[in-house]
Design a protein around this motif. Structure first.
Motif, short mmCIF file in Angstrom:
data_model
loop_
_atom_site.label_atom_id
_atom_site.label_comp_id
_atom_site.label_asym_id
_atom_site.label_seq_id
_atom_site.Cartn_x
_atom_site.Cartn_y
_atom_site.Cartn_z
N ALA A 107 1.99 -12.24 -2.07
CA ALA A 107 0.64 -12.28 -2.65
C ALA A 107 0.69 -12.76 -4.10
O ALA A 107 -0.15 -13.58 -4.52
N ARG A 108 1.67 -12.29 -4.86
CA ARG A 108 1.80 -12.71 -6.26
C ARG A 108 2.14 -14.21 -6.34
O ARG A 108 1.60 -14.92 -7.18
N LYS A 109 3.02 -14.65 -5.45
CA LYS A 109 3.40 -16.06 -5.43
C LYS A 109 2.17 -16.95 -5.17
O LYS A 109 2.08 -18.07 -5.68
N MET A 110 1.23 -16.43 -4.39
CA MET A 110 0.04 -17.21 -4.03
C MET A 110 -1.11 -17.01 -5.01
O MET A 110 -2.21 -17.51 -4.77
N GLY A 111 -0.87 -16.24 -6.09
CA GLY A 111 -1.88 -16.17 -7.13
C GLY A 111 -2.47 -14.82 -7.44
O GLY A 111 -3.25 -14.69 -8.39
N ALA A 112 -2.15 -13.79 -6.66
CA ALA A 112 -2.69 -12.45 -6.95
C ALA A 112 -2.25 -12.01 -8.34
O ALA A 112 -1.08 -12.13 -8.70
N LEU A 113 -3.20 -11.50 -9.13
CA LEU A 113 -2.88 -11.09 -10.49
C LEU A 113 -2.13 -9.77 -10.53
O LEU A 113 -1.31 -9.52 -11.42
N GLY A 114 -2.42 -8.89 -9.59
CA GLY A 114 -1.77 -7.60 -9.57
C GLY A 114 -2.23 -6.80 -8.37
O GLY A 114 -3.04 -7.26 -7.57
N GLY A 115 -1.70 -5.61 -8.25
CA GLY A 115 -2.07 -4.76 -7.14
C GLY A 115 -1.21 -3.52 -7.12
O GLY A 115 -0.44 -3.26 -8.05
N LYS A 116 -1.30 -2.77 -6.03
CA LYS A 116 -0.52 -1.54 -5.89
C LYS A 116 -0.67 -1.01 -4.48
O LYS A 116 -1.61 -1.36 -3.77
N VAL A 117 0.26 -0.15 -4.09
CA VAL A 117 0.09 0.63 -2.87
C VAL A 117 -0.70 1.88 -3.24
O VAL A 117 -0.43 2.53 -4.26
N LEU A 118 -1.68 2.21 -2.42
CA LEU A 118 -2.54 3.35 -2.72
C LEU A 118 -1.88 4.65 -2.27
O LEU A 118 -1.09 4.68 -1.33
N GLY A 119 -2.23 5.74 -2.93
CA GLY A 119 -1.67 7.04 -2.58
C GLY A 119 -0.27 7.20 -3.14
O GLY A 119 0.13 6.55 -4.10
N ALA A 120 0.49 8.09 -2.50
CA ALA A 120 1.83 8.42 -3.00
C ALA A 120 2.82 7.28 -2.82
O ALA A 120 3.84 7.22 -3.49
N GLY A 121 2.52 6.35 -1.90
CA GLY A 121 3.41 5.22 -1.68
C GLY A 121 4.15 5.34 -0.36
O GLY A 121 3.97 6.28 0.41
N GLY A 122 4.99 4.35 -0.08
CA GLY A 122 5.80 4.36 1.13
C GLY A 122 5.13 3.71 2.33
O GLY A 122 5.73 3.58 3.39
N GLY A 123 3.88 3.30 2.21
CA GLY A 123 3.14 2.70 3.31
C GLY A 123 1.65 2.86 3.07
O GLY A 123 1.21 3.13 1.96
N GLY A 124 0.88 2.70 4.12
CA GLY A 124 -0.57 2.83 3.98
C GLY A 124 -1.21 1.53 3.54
O GLY A 124 -0.87 0.46 4.03
N TYR A 125 -2.13 1.63 2.58
CA TYR A 125 -2.93 0.47 2.16
C TYR A 125 -2.39 -0.16 0.88
O TYR A 125 -2.03 0.54 -0.07
N LEU A 126 -2.39 -1.48 0.88
CA LEU A 126 -2.03 -2.27 -0.29
C LEU A 126 -3.31 -2.87 -0.86
O LEU A 126 -4.09 -3.49 -0.14
N LEU A 127 -3.53 -2.68 -2.15
CA LEU A 127 -4.69 -3.23 -2.84
C LEU A 127 -4.25 -4.36 -3.74
O LEU A 127 -3.27 -4.22 -4.48
N LEU A 128 -4.97 -5.49 -3.70
CA LEU A 128 -4.60 -6.66 -4.51
C LEU A 128 -5.83 -7.21 -5.21
O LEU A 128 -6.93 -7.24 -4.63
N PHE A 129 -5.63 -7.69 -6.44
CA PHE A 129 -6.71 -8.34 -7.20
C PHE A 129 -6.40 -9.83 -7.24
O PHE A 129 -5.36 -10.25 -7.75
N CYS A 130 -7.30 -10.63 -6.68
CA CYS A 130 -7.02 -12.04 -6.42
C CYS A 130 -7.99 -12.97 -7.16
O CYS A 130 -9.15 -12.61 -7.41
N PRO A 131 -7.57 -14.21 -7.46
CA PRO A 131 -8.54 -15.23 -7.85
C PRO A 131 -9.49 -15.47 -6.68
O PRO A 131 -9.07 -15.43 -5.51
#
Length: 339
Positions: free
Chosen positions: A277-301
């Protein structure tokens, strides 16, 4: 009458981890979060025979009890039992519950379920609880009475709803609602991408190690938690001033800090998806919650979001459309003839 309720799940942008005791009691925590249009739902139909029937679609469970029973906490529908113990069951009832996201997905599902049940019982039993009391009771039920590991933010997010900057000051919690212009919310919805990685995570194991590392005062973990708290303030400023590119960059910084809490917060699949996602232009993001899986949130152009979404789905991710929800827990009642 039929009583119904719904409470929104949440996205935590920054500060997660600083709401997990004992850090907030010792150093003070801060979290920036917002609720979305994914919910925990429940319906309750009172009955006069003392029989209780609970159906959970999420766990594919139908359980039957009686109001005279002292229900043990045995791993089966303990959240429901705890709410019943704390708020009372003057008569029998049928209860049906389901959520829009699986448990362990990082959207605060279990805490939202507790808040939603309290809202439902409050409506049924006409309990005069204000929002802070609902959130505090939900926290006490989940974290103290049932001993489920986790932080303090989710109960307040689900109760209050909307965009909130929540501060944890010792034993005091202060919810600061943020007045975000509608056009800014629209832009966030347009540029944020939410992707289910296909795996839920065992957050308790991650949190146990994070708590242990903090209690041992491991320098790297304490420094990462302190930096995460400061980033929550910076993200709030970026959001309130409309500097969304800065917002995206700060999300990236926060994710880099979060990975220092525990080695299991990320894995090869998450790292690959995030790097692509970063390689394709996403400015940043994170895994939600404690981590290890679940949902990934990304901020994109805006003009790259669809391409990033396509790539994540090629990597077995599931992109989920969402909007922000400004209301917290809601309950209502209808006549039995309106089914």
């Amino acid at each position: 009458m039929i009583f119904r309720s719904k409470a929104p799940l949440r996205i935590s942008f920054a500060g997660g981890g600083t709401d997990v005791p004992p850090y907030p009691q010792e150093r003070g925590g801060a979290v920036l979060s917002a609720t979305i249009d994914k919910y925990a739902y429940a319906s309750l139909i009172p009955g006069g025979d003392g029989h209780i029937e609970v159906q959970s679609l999420d766990y594919d469970i139908v359980a039957k009890y009686h109001t005279d029973e002292r229900l043990p906490y045995d791993g089966e529908l303990d959240l429901v039992k705890a709410v019943m113990r704390n708020l009372g069951t003057p008569s029998g009832f049928r209860l049906f519950m389901h959520t829009d996201a699986p448990p362990g997905s990082g959207l605060g599902t279990s805490s939202t379920v507790v808040v939603n049940l309290i809202g439902l019982f409050q409506r049924w039993l006409r309990k005069p609880l204000v929002p802070y009391e609902i959130a505090q009771l939900a926290y006490r039920i989940e974290r103290i009475e049932l001993g489920i590991k986790g932080g303090m933010q989710d109960q307040y997010a689900a109760t209050f709803g909307g965009f909130n900057f929540i501060e944890f000051l010792g034993e005091t919690v202060v919810v600061n609602p943020l007045r975000i212009p509608r056009e800014l919310i629209n832009e966030l919805e347009y540029r944020l991408l939410l992707c289910y990685t296909g795996k839920t995570r065992l957050s308790a194991n991650i949190l146990d190690r994070q708590i242990s590392s903090y209690q041992q005062k491991k320098r790297d973990v304490v420094a990462a938690l302190d930096a995460t708290k400061e980033l929550a303030f910076e993200l709030k400023r970026a959001l309130l001033t409309g500097k969304l590119d800065d917002f995206g960059d700060l999300l990236h910084q926060g994710w880099e800090m979060k990975k220092r809490f525990d080695s299991a917060i990320t894995n090869a699949q998450i790292d690959t998806m995030y790097a692509e996602a970063r390689k394709m232009g996403a400015l940043g993001g994170k895994v939600l919650g404690a981590g290890g899986g679940g949902y990934l949130l990304l901020f994109c152009p805006f003009d790259r979001k669809h391409l990033i979404a396509e790539r994540l789905e090629q990597l077995d991710g599931q992109v989920v459309e969402f909007s922000f929800e400004q209301s917290g827990v809601q309950s209502w009642q209808i006549g039995a003839h309106v089914q």
